[in-house]
Structures are given as structure tokens and as C-alpha cells.
Design a protein around this motif. Structure first.
Motif, PDB file in Angstrom:
ATOM      1  N   ASP A  38      20.342 -59.751  77.072  1.00 43.85           N
ATOM      2  CA  ASP A  38      20.220 -60.721  78.168  1.00 43.85           C
ATOM      3  C   ASP A  38      20.202 -60.100  79.564  1.00 43.85           C
ATOM      4  O   ASP A  38      20.160 -60.820  80.562  1.00 43.85           O
ATOM      5  N   VAL A  75      24.647 -70.179  73.673  1.00 42.45           N
ATOM      6  CA  VAL A  75      23.251 -70.020  73.205  1.00 42.45           C
ATOM      7  C   VAL A  75      23.092 -69.872  71.693  1.00 42.45           C
ATOM      8  O   VAL A  75      21.968 -69.903  71.200  1.00 42.45           O
ATOM      9  N   ASP A  78      20.712 -72.075  69.585  1.00 39.27           N
ATOM     10  CA  ASP A  78      19.266 -71.854  69.744  1.00 39.27           C
ATOM     11  C   ASP A  78      18.748 -70.891  68.664  1.00 39.27           C
ATOM     12  O   ASP A  78      17.625 -71.039  68.181  1.00 39.27           O
TER      13      ASP A  78
END
Ligand code: DX5
Ligand code: ZN
Length: 226
Positions: A38, A75, A78
Motif C-alpha cells: 500500500d 480492506v 475486498d
């Protein structure tokens, strides 16, 4: 511990122009390792859930998603929705480990926790009973092609002892700087899932590189019994 050695090529080191072919070139492996970065937890950005959907279409192998992100609690769904078969989050960044493991299991997927080279194995004590796999980092995460950190052997010995004291046998994945040259020794120390990035995708014959790692890993498995 399982007697099998599993090989997980990391597509971070693949040629993205030819991703479909690259995935097919390692169809003799056991997992596809999918590195999510990220740019915050690690100093690099790779790919997210969208490309994971594409990868799932390009392989029949289970995809092992390694989330190197600062906010896994926010996250991780997802990646479940995109088809992660094994979902790994870092202990250093997660806020509610048991909750995340529960949700991963409720979706019928495997849950794994990763620790950086500088994280004590003892910090897994409260969560180890619930895990399908532990990922031991043997480099500081962020890039493929880095040099294996020798202290990792000690991490693996400590993890083997921790698992024994809890009477649990999660898979033990080792990630970073792994090749046929050190596969036997890391397996002898307790690993049974070997991630290979540059060792697989920089080799002229990817399938052969997978087999070389597996053969050396199996030699390490025999060394365990000595
Ligand atoms: C490193 C990644 C690894 C990486 C491994 O941060 O988590 O999975 O792709 O690459 P090699 O095997 O080249 O060290
Ligand atoms: Zn990884």
C-alpha cells in the motif's frame, strides 16, 4: 507437521505484460502468492483487489494473498470478495486479529498471520490456536529480490516450539530471499510453504525452478527426522 512442501510463486516478480502466461508457467506449484503493498506499511505499491480478480481467472491454483497494508481490518473483505483463498494479514498492523480470523473462516477461506523479521514469535501466542498458516518474513517486506536474513532460522525454531506447546500445526510459510539454495535449511527449521519470487520468475524455466525448490525442500523435510 505435514510432510509435504508447498511452493508459492510470488507474481510480484512476474512479467506483468504477460501475466496470463506467467501464471500458467507455474501451474505445477501449490499456490499463487499475491503481494498487496500500500505504499504506507511498506515503501512500495503493487496491486489491489481488482487485479486479484484477473489473477483468479488466470489460474486454477489457490491464491495466497499477502496483505502488506496499514489498515487490514478495513480492506480485508475486498480481498475475500475478490476470491482470496488464503488471506494473510500482518500482526504489526491489525487491530482485531480474532475478529478478522473469524470473518475469514465464516467465508470458508483460510486465515494466516504474518510477522516481520523484527517481530517476536511470542507475539503470536494469543492467536496461534486459530490460524491455518503463519507467514514468517525472511526480509523486510516491500520488494522482491532482497537478501534472506539469517536470523530467520531462529524465528522458525521458535515458531516450531510455540506450535508444539499449543499442540497446533498451522502451515508455516517463509517469504523473502528463498531459493533452491536455502530451501532445505528453512524446511529443516520448520517451514513447509516456500514463497519464491525472483528465484522462480527470473529463472529461464519457471516450472523447473518450482521443482528445484520443492526437491530441496523435501530434502530439508528428511533432515528434520534425523
Ligand atoms: C516481499 C514480498 C515477497 C516477495 C518475495 O515483500 O512479500 O513475497 O515477492 O520475492 P523474493 O522471493 O524475490 O524475495
Ligand atoms: Zn509476500
Amino acid at each position: 507437521m505435514t510432510k509435504n512442501v508447498r511452493i508459492a510463486p510470488s507474481i510480484l516478480a512476474a512479467d506483468f505484460l504477460r501475466l496470463g502466461e506467467e501464471l500458467q508457467s507455474v501451474s505445477n506449484a501449490d499456490f499463487i502468492h499475491y503481494d498487496v503493498m500500500d505504499g504506507d506499511f511498506v515503501p512500495n505499491i503493487s496491486f489491489g483487489p481488482g487485479i486479484l480478480r484477473t489473477v483468479k481467472r488466470g489460474t486454477d491454483l489457490p491464491v495466497d494473498v499477502h496483505m502488506m497494508v496499514s489498515n487490514p481490518d478495513e480492506v480485508f473483505r475486498d480481498y475475500l470478495n475478490a476470491g482470496a483463498d488464503v488471506l494473510t494479514f500482518h500482526l504489526e498492523t491489525c487491530k482485531h486479529a480474532h475478529r478478522m480470523v473469524d470473518e475469514i473462516h465464516k467465508q470458508g477461506r483460510k486465515a494466516a498471520v504474518a510477522i516481520n523479521p523484527g517481530t517476536a514469535v511470542s507475539s503470536l501466542d494469543a492467536i496461534i490456536d486459530y490460524l491455518d498458516m503463519v507467514l514468517v518474513m525472511s526480509v523486510n517486506p516491500g520488494f522482491s529480490g532482497q537478501q534472506f536474513i539469517e536470523h530467520t532460522y531462529t524465528q522458525l525454531y521458535k515458531l516450531t516450539a510455540l506450535c508444539k506447546s499449543h499442540s497446533v500445526r498451522p502451515l508455516v510459510e517463509i517469504d523473502g530471499g528463498i531459493s533452491a539454495a536455502n530451501a532445505a535449511r528453512v524446511v529443516a527449521a520448520g517451514a513447509n510453504v516456500l514463497v519464491g519470487g525472483s528465484a522462480v520468475f527470473d529463472a529461464p524455466d519457471h516450472a523447473q525452478a518450482v521443482e528445484n525448490m520443492r526437491n530441496e525442500g523435501m530434502r530439508g523435510m528428511e533432515m528434520r527426522d534425523l
